[in-house]
Design an enzyme around this catalytic site. Sequence first.
Site, PDB file in Angstrom:
ATOM      1  N   ASP A  69       0.211   7.990  -5.357  1.00  0.00           N
ATOM      2  CA  ASP A  69      -0.396   6.791  -5.763  1.00  0.00           C
ATOM      3  C   ASP A  69       0.860   5.828  -6.048  1.00  0.00           C
ATOM      4  O   ASP A  69       2.000   5.672  -6.492  1.00  0.00           O
ATOM      5  CB  ASP A  69      -1.066   6.821  -7.281  1.00  0.00           C
ATOM      6  CG  ASP A  69      -1.452   5.210  -7.614  1.00  0.00           C
ATOM      7  OD1 ASP A  69      -1.002   4.270  -7.164  1.00  0.00           O
ATOM      8  OD2 ASP A  69      -2.339   5.158  -8.440  1.00  0.00           O
ATOM      9  N   ASN A  96       0.984   1.663   4.460  1.00  0.00           N
ATOM     10  CA  ASN A  96      -0.271   1.149   4.855  1.00  0.00           C
ATOM     11  C   ASN A  96      -0.984   0.803   3.783  1.00  0.00           C
ATOM     12  O   ASN A  96      -1.895   0.156   3.779  1.00  0.00           O
ATOM     13  CB  ASN A  96      -1.091   2.258   6.022  1.00  0.00           C
ATOM     14  CG  ASN A  96      -2.291   2.003   5.801  1.00  0.00           C
ATOM     15  OD1 ASN A  96      -2.815   1.113   6.801  1.00  0.00           O
ATOM     16  ND2 ASN A  96      -3.150   2.642   5.258  1.00  0.00           N
ATOM     17  N   TYR A 187      -3.584 -12.300  -1.803  1.00  0.00           N
ATOM     18  CA  TYR A 187      -3.334 -11.321  -0.527  1.00  0.00           C
ATOM     19  C   TYR A 187      -2.244 -11.731   0.444  1.00  0.00           C
ATOM     20  O   TYR A 187      -1.247 -11.137   0.513  1.00  0.00           O
ATOM     21  CB  TYR A 187      -4.574 -11.146   0.074  1.00  0.00           C
ATOM     22  CG  TYR A 187      -4.725 -10.087   1.280  1.00  0.00           C
ATOM     23  CD1 TYR A 187      -4.548  -8.601   0.989  1.00  0.00           C
ATOM     24  CD2 TYR A 187      -4.412 -10.581   2.655  1.00  0.00           C
ATOM     25  CE1 TYR A 187      -4.610  -7.898   2.023  1.00  0.00           C
ATOM     26  CE2 TYR A 187      -4.575  -9.631   3.422  1.00  0.00           C
ATOM     27  CZ  TYR A 187      -4.657  -8.295   3.472  1.00  0.00           C
ATOM     28  OH  TYR A 187      -4.517  -7.571   4.337  1.00  0.00           O
ATOM     29  N   LYS A 191       1.586 -10.089   0.922  1.00  0.00           N
ATOM     30  CA  LYS A 191       1.873  -9.753   2.200  1.00  0.00           C
ATOM     31  C   LYS A 191       3.152 -10.562   2.955  1.00  0.00           C
ATOM     32  O   LYS A 191       3.929 -10.069   3.769  1.00  0.00           O
ATOM     33  CB  LYS A 191       0.776  -9.555   3.283  1.00  0.00           C
ATOM     34  CG  LYS A 191      -0.283  -8.830   2.949  1.00  0.00           C
ATOM     35  CD  LYS A 191       0.165  -7.370   3.219  1.00  0.00           C
ATOM     36  CE  LYS A 191      -1.189  -6.518   3.217  1.00  0.00           C
ATOM     37  NZ  LYS A 191      -0.849  -4.929   3.405  1.00  0.00           N
ATOM     38  N   THR A 222     -13.170  -2.420   7.898  1.00  0.00           N
ATOM     39  CA  THR A 222     -12.835  -1.480   7.049  1.00  0.00           C
ATOM     40  C   THR A 222     -13.688  -1.814   5.590  1.00  0.00           C
ATOM     41  O   THR A 222     -14.047  -2.866   5.325  1.00  0.00           O
ATOM     42  CB  THR A 222     -11.677  -1.238   6.861  1.00  0.00           C
ATOM     43  OG1 THR A 222     -10.741  -2.382   6.405  1.00  0.00           O
ATOM     44  CG2 THR A 222     -10.859  -0.804   8.131  1.00  0.00           C
TER      45      THR A 222
HETATM   46  P1  NAP Z   1      -9.129   0.065   3.305  1.00  0.00           P
HETATM   47  O1  NAP Z   1     -10.138   0.904   4.281  1.00  0.00           O
HETATM   48  O2  NAP Z   1      -9.692  -0.260   2.106  1.00  0.00           O
HETATM   49  O3  NAP Z   1      -7.941   1.339   2.937  1.00  0.00           O
HETATM   50  C1  NAP Z   1      -6.882   1.001   2.091  1.00  0.00           C
HETATM   51  C2  NAP Z   1      -6.254   2.231   1.605  1.00  0.00           C
HETATM   52  O4  NAP Z   1      -5.279   1.920   0.648  1.00  0.00           O
HETATM   53  C3  NAP Z   1      -7.135   3.319   0.813  1.00  0.00           C
HETATM   54  O5  NAP Z   1      -7.178   4.535   1.350  1.00  0.00           O
HETATM   55  C4  NAP Z   1      -6.820   3.025  -0.405  1.00  0.00           C
HETATM   56  O6  NAP Z   1      -7.229   4.423  -1.339  1.00  0.00           O
HETATM   57  C5  NAP Z   1      -5.545   2.926  -0.354  1.00  0.00           C
HETATM   58  N1  NAP Z   1      -4.923   2.520  -1.461  1.00  0.00           N
HETATM   59  C6  NAP Z   1      -5.172   1.304  -2.318  1.00  0.00           C
HETATM   60  N2  NAP Z   1      -4.328   1.276  -3.400  1.00  0.00           N
HETATM   61  C7  NAP Z   1      -3.521   2.469  -3.377  1.00  0.00           C
HETATM   62  C8  NAP Z   1      -2.423   2.890  -4.247  1.00  0.00           C
HETATM   63  N3  NAP Z   1      -2.148   2.195  -5.160  1.00  0.00           N
HETATM   64  N4  NAP Z   1      -1.678   3.875  -3.820  1.00  0.00           N
HETATM   65  C9  NAP Z   1      -2.139   4.741  -2.783  1.00  0.00           C
HETATM   66  N5  NAP Z   1      -3.218   4.232  -2.118  1.00  0.00           N
HETATM   67  C10 NAP Z   1      -3.902   2.989  -2.180  1.00  0.00           C
HETATM   68  O7  NAP Z   1      -8.466  -0.830   4.207  1.00  0.00           O
HETATM   69  P2  NAP Z   1      -7.810  -0.984   5.461  1.00  0.00           P
HETATM   70  O8  NAP Z   1      -8.478  -2.044   6.323  1.00  0.00           O
HETATM   71  O9  NAP Z   1      -7.609   0.325   6.062  1.00  0.00           O
HETATM   72  O10 NAP Z   1      -6.374  -1.341   4.921  1.00  0.00           O
HETATM   73  C11 NAP Z   1      -5.133  -0.648   5.553  1.00  0.00           C
HETATM   74  C12 NAP Z   1      -4.072  -1.717   5.384  1.00  0.00           C
HETATM   75  O11 NAP Z   1      -4.008  -2.664   6.494  1.00  0.00           O
HETATM   76  C13 NAP Z   1      -3.974  -2.791   4.303  1.00  0.00           C
HETATM   77  O12 NAP Z   1      -2.464  -2.676   3.734  1.00  0.00           O
HETATM   78  C14 NAP Z   1      -4.512  -3.853   4.680  1.00  0.00           C
HETATM   79  O13 NAP Z   1      -3.816  -4.921   3.939  1.00  0.00           O
HETATM   80  C15 NAP Z   1      -3.888  -4.049   6.230  1.00  0.00           C
HETATM   81  N6  NAP Z   1      -4.752  -4.820   7.150  1.00  0.00           N
HETATM   82  C16 NAP Z   1      -6.252  -4.643   7.221  1.00  0.00           C
HETATM   83  C17 NAP Z   1      -6.798  -5.624   7.988  1.00  0.00           C
HETATM   84  C18 NAP Z   1      -8.335  -5.355   8.231  1.00  0.00           C
HETATM   85  O14 NAP Z   1      -8.991  -6.281   8.843  1.00  0.00           O
HETATM   86  N7  NAP Z   1      -8.957  -4.313   7.791  1.00  0.00           N
HETATM   87  C19 NAP Z   1      -6.112  -6.720   8.595  1.00  0.00           C
HETATM   88  C20 NAP Z   1      -4.913  -6.811   8.258  1.00  0.00           C
HETATM   89  C21 NAP Z   1      -4.191  -5.842   7.378  1.00  0.00           C
HETATM   90  P3  NAP Z   1      -8.459   4.300  -2.229  1.00  0.00           P
HETATM   91  O15 NAP Z   1      -9.661   5.009  -1.166  1.00  0.00           O
HETATM   92  O16 NAP Z   1      -8.207   5.613  -3.218  1.00  0.00           O
HETATM   93  O17 NAP Z   1      -8.920   3.149  -2.587  1.00  0.00           O
END
Ligand code: NAP
Length: 264
Positions: A69, A96, A187, A191, A222
């Site tokens: 975590d 990530n 957010y 970032k 996601t």
């Molecule tokens: P997601 O499906 O919600 O995945 C987020 C992941 O981060 C989950 O595994 C979550 O774990 C984990 N997490 C959150 N808080 C945590 C903590 N304190 N310690 C460890 N793990 C933690 O979102 P995603 O879209 O894949 O996002 C991945 C990254 O891409 C993020 O940094 C996000 O800001 C970035 N991003 C996403 C997009 C997009 O369009 N999706 C665009 C730009 C950037 P749990 O399952 O336990 O909650």
Amino acid sequence: MIKDGFPAGGDRDIVLVTGANKGIGFEVVRQLAETGQVVLLGARNRKLGETATERLHAEGLDVHLLEIDITDGTSIAVAADRVQRQLGRVDVLINNAGILLEGDFDNAGNEEDVVLPLPSSVSIDIVRRTFSTNTFGAIAMINAFLPLLRKAKAARIVNVSSRLASLSLADRVCRGSDETFLALLAYNSSKAALNAATLQYAIELRESGIRINAADPGHCATDINGHLGDRSPADAARAIVHLAGCDSAGPTGIFYGENGAIDW
Ligand code: NAP
């Protein structure tokens, strides 16, 4: 059944991806494991991490659960100690894990219908919690794992950011550009601060050969955005996987997306 021991890394790169039990992180783990690297699948929830790891084992991939975590100093220290004792180094750290607490993404049918709070109405608690994960968590990870990254021949750190963090983009929108943009106070600022930290580390690590860059995965579907993104997590993983593969001759201190460098 998930075994607790890690295999010897040998000549293969050892990669750690945080927040990898689902979404983009899960796909990054899959794509890197497919290239034969030893990948540690970081997850804060052991059960969710086990399920994700077992899915990739079923595909024949060499993936190992690491419970971590990133907002919990003890959890980070225990994980770093375990990797130190069992593997002795980390070649690639991918920060990530991230959260987005503003906007009612889950109840909107499409992006245009998302109700976004005005920046001035976002509570300081939301801002603090967002920074705790997206900025401070990534910084804590880098500081804890740097001794292990220094043991690798050509270590890389990839901070997963977002184009919404680009100050250049926000500045253009501020001056009337109609480019797609969501004004998310907590957010975007968290970032942008992660991007700023990326450059500070790049300056410190320039002579060490450790490369550190920020990646924009692009908009994809996601849990973080109620699955409103138009691309797949597998597509989004590519920019991150590209930076993870850069060796000591590769770039450092850049902000990179699927179409190349992005203005900070
Ligand atoms: P997601 O499906 O919600 O995945 C987020 C992941 O981060 C989950 O595994 C979550 O774990 C984990 N997490 C959150 N808080 C945590 C903590 N304190 N310690 C460890 N793990 C933690 O979102 P995603 O879209 O894949 O996002 C991945 C990254 O891409 C993020 O940094 C996000 O800001 C970035 N991003 C996403 C997009 C997009 O369009 N999706 C665009 C730009 C950037 P749990 O399952 O336990 O909650």
